[in-house]
Design an enzyme around this catalytic site. Structure first.
Site, PDB file in Angstrom:
ATOM      1  N   TYR A   1      93.625  80.200  96.144  1.00 40.66           N
ATOM      2  CA  TYR A   1      94.509  79.051  96.032  1.00 40.66           C
ATOM      3  C   TYR A   1      95.170  79.011  94.647  1.00 40.66           C
ATOM      4  O   TYR A   1      95.103  79.984  93.894  1.00 40.66           O
ATOM      5  CB  TYR A   1      93.742  77.779  96.368  1.00 40.66           C
ATOM      6  CG  TYR A   1      93.229  77.773  97.795  1.00 40.66           C
ATOM      7  CD1 TYR A   1      94.109  77.933  98.867  1.00 40.66           C
ATOM      8  CD2 TYR A   1      91.878  77.649  98.081  1.00 40.66           C
ATOM      9  CE1 TYR A   1      93.647  77.953 100.186  1.00 40.66           C
ATOM     10  CE2 TYR A   1      91.409  77.665  99.395  1.00 40.66           C
ATOM     11  CZ  TYR A   1      92.300  77.821 100.439  1.00 40.66           C
ATOM     12  OH  TYR A   1      91.848  77.848 101.735  1.00 40.66           O
TER      13      TYR A   1
ATOM     14  N   ARG B   1      77.242  76.475 105.987  1.00 43.72           N
ATOM     15  CA  ARG B   1      77.125  76.367 107.444  1.00 43.72           C
ATOM     16  C   ARG B   1      75.812  75.709 107.871  1.00 43.72           C
ATOM     17  O   ARG B   1      75.818  74.872 108.786  1.00 43.72           O
ATOM     18  CB  ARG B   1      77.293  77.747 108.083  1.00 43.72           C
ATOM     19  CG  ARG B   1      78.704  78.332 107.923  1.00 43.72           C
ATOM     20  CD  ARG B   1      78.762  79.761 108.449  1.00 43.72           C
ATOM     21  NE  ARG B   1      80.076  80.365 108.281  1.00 43.72           N
ATOM     22  CZ  ARG B   1      80.457  81.029 107.190  1.00 43.72           C
ATOM     23  NH1 ARG B   1      79.624  81.167 106.177  1.00 43.72           N
ATOM     24  NH2 ARG B   1      81.662  81.548 107.121  1.00 43.72           N
TER      25      ARG B   1
END
Length: 374
Positions: free
Chosen positions: A188, A332
């Site tokens: 990013y 996760r």
């Protein structure tokens, strides 16, 4: 108790953490529309996971141009500040500590997400080849799309962005967050400035490594001045293998990642930030970070060191016991197990993750995972 190294309290800046288990920033794309506003449902999600020693919010765009995925929340409007206050109040009611991740995707966006349909902005007009943006195609529906050619930022615009990071940090504190994390990872905007592959400027923000680190340095100092260096962390993805220069989900691969990221970490050390978060490659069978890099991070950085990747409780505990890490993030597993610290402490089995409900939607896959029932 299993893995006691994960359950030793530790100080992080102004906060005292009850354990070393971290909920890392995880994009969930469930903000209220219009306005990209955090919701009561999101507050429930974070409250359920507040037994983590430390939590970092999902990526939160600092300005409208910073969005690369539909339905991600922002932190630049009063309505967004108010929405996040609902989240932080819920977390604090459970005794949790939560920082906001300040996010700008730069070139990993699309005209459909940009004000006025403009091109995304970036250090240089270089198109991301493998990264994908996500745009809405109908209410509650969308698709992954290739980002277009971005527009190179003018120097004056870079200066404005630095102040936007500082203002977003002030907004986060006003929203009740305990601190902020600068997202300088995963391909990013800040990562784009650091990368020789995405940044080919010929002014003071490009060329040499020192120049490519200038944007990071200015943001770090501006945010530290705004809210305090002891309420600031920074996230990097130093990748030591791979040939794809544009895999946004894992970051940009540098020719000399060891030198690049040690110099970046020295920027953080000079500013006195509270922690550095290092995200490792997370694809199947990805190699571990080199031990000499981990040792150099510890040698050059006196704040807390957080690692994230595909860690098991055993592997995370070993890293803390080695003295090379202070905190370990579990992404996760924390999505599917809101009571993850208790499950680790007691050796209870984990719920499986449903990957089809990770992004977008409503309560399913966000707040309906059960706690352990015995």
């Amino acid at each position: 108790m299993k893995h006691p190294a994960l359950f030793t309290p530790i100080n992080l800046g102004r906060s005292t953490l009850k354990n070393r288990i971290v909920l890392p920033p995880l994009t969930r794309q469930r903000s209220a529309q219009p306005g990209d506003i955090a919701t009561e449902l999101m507050a429930t999600y974070y409250r359920q996971r507040a037994s983590a020693g430390f939590m970092v919010s999902e990526g939160t765009q600092i300005e409208p141009r910073g969005q690369g995925y539909a339905w991600t929340p922002g932190i630049y409007s009063q309505a967004q500040i108010d929405g996040w206050r609902t989240v932080t109040d819920a977390v604090h009611a459970e005794g949790g500590v939560i920082f906001a991740q300040l996010w700008h995707v730069g070139r990993v966006s699309h005209n459909a997400l940009q004000p006025g349909g403009a091109a995304p902005v970036a250090p240089s007009a270089i198109q991301a080849q493998q990264a994908k943006a996500f745009i809405q195609t109908a209410p509650g529906a969308g698709e992954l799309v290739r980002p277009p050619l971005p527009r190179a930022l003018e120097v004056a615009e870079i200066h404005t962005l630095v102040e936007q990071y500082a203002q977003a940090a002030r907004n986060a504190i006003a929203a009740g967050f305990d601190g902020v994390e600068i997202h300088a990872a995963n391909g990013y905007l800040v990562n784009q400035f650091i990368s020789a592959h995405a940044n080919q400027r010929n002014d003071e923000y490009g060329g040499s490594l020192d120049n490519r680190l200038r944007f990071l340095r200015e943001i770090v100092h501006a945010v530290a001045d705004a809210v305090g260096a002891d309420r600031l962390g920074v996230r990097f993805t130093p990748l030591f293998t791979g040939t794809d220069q544009d895999r946004v989900y894992i970051g940009l691969v540098e020719d000399d990642p060891h030198t690049t990221y040690l110099e970046a970490i020295k920027v953080l050390e000079a500013a006195g930030v509270a922690y550095v978060s290092i995200t490792e490659a997370d694809w199947d069978n990805a190699p571990d970070l080199p031990e000499d890099f981990r040792r150099d991070v510890r040698r050059h950085f006196s704040g807390r060191i957080l690692y994230a990747g595909r860690y098991t409780a055993e592997r995370g505990a070993r890293l803390i016991e080695s003295g090379l890490a202070d905190l370990v993030a579990f992404g996760r597993p924390f999505i599917a197990n809101p009571d993850l610290p208790a499950r680790i402490a007691n050796g209870w089995p984990l719920n499986p993750l449903d990957p089809t409900t990770m992004y977008g939607g409503a309560a399913q896959g966000l707040t309906d995972y059960p706690t352990y029932a015995g």
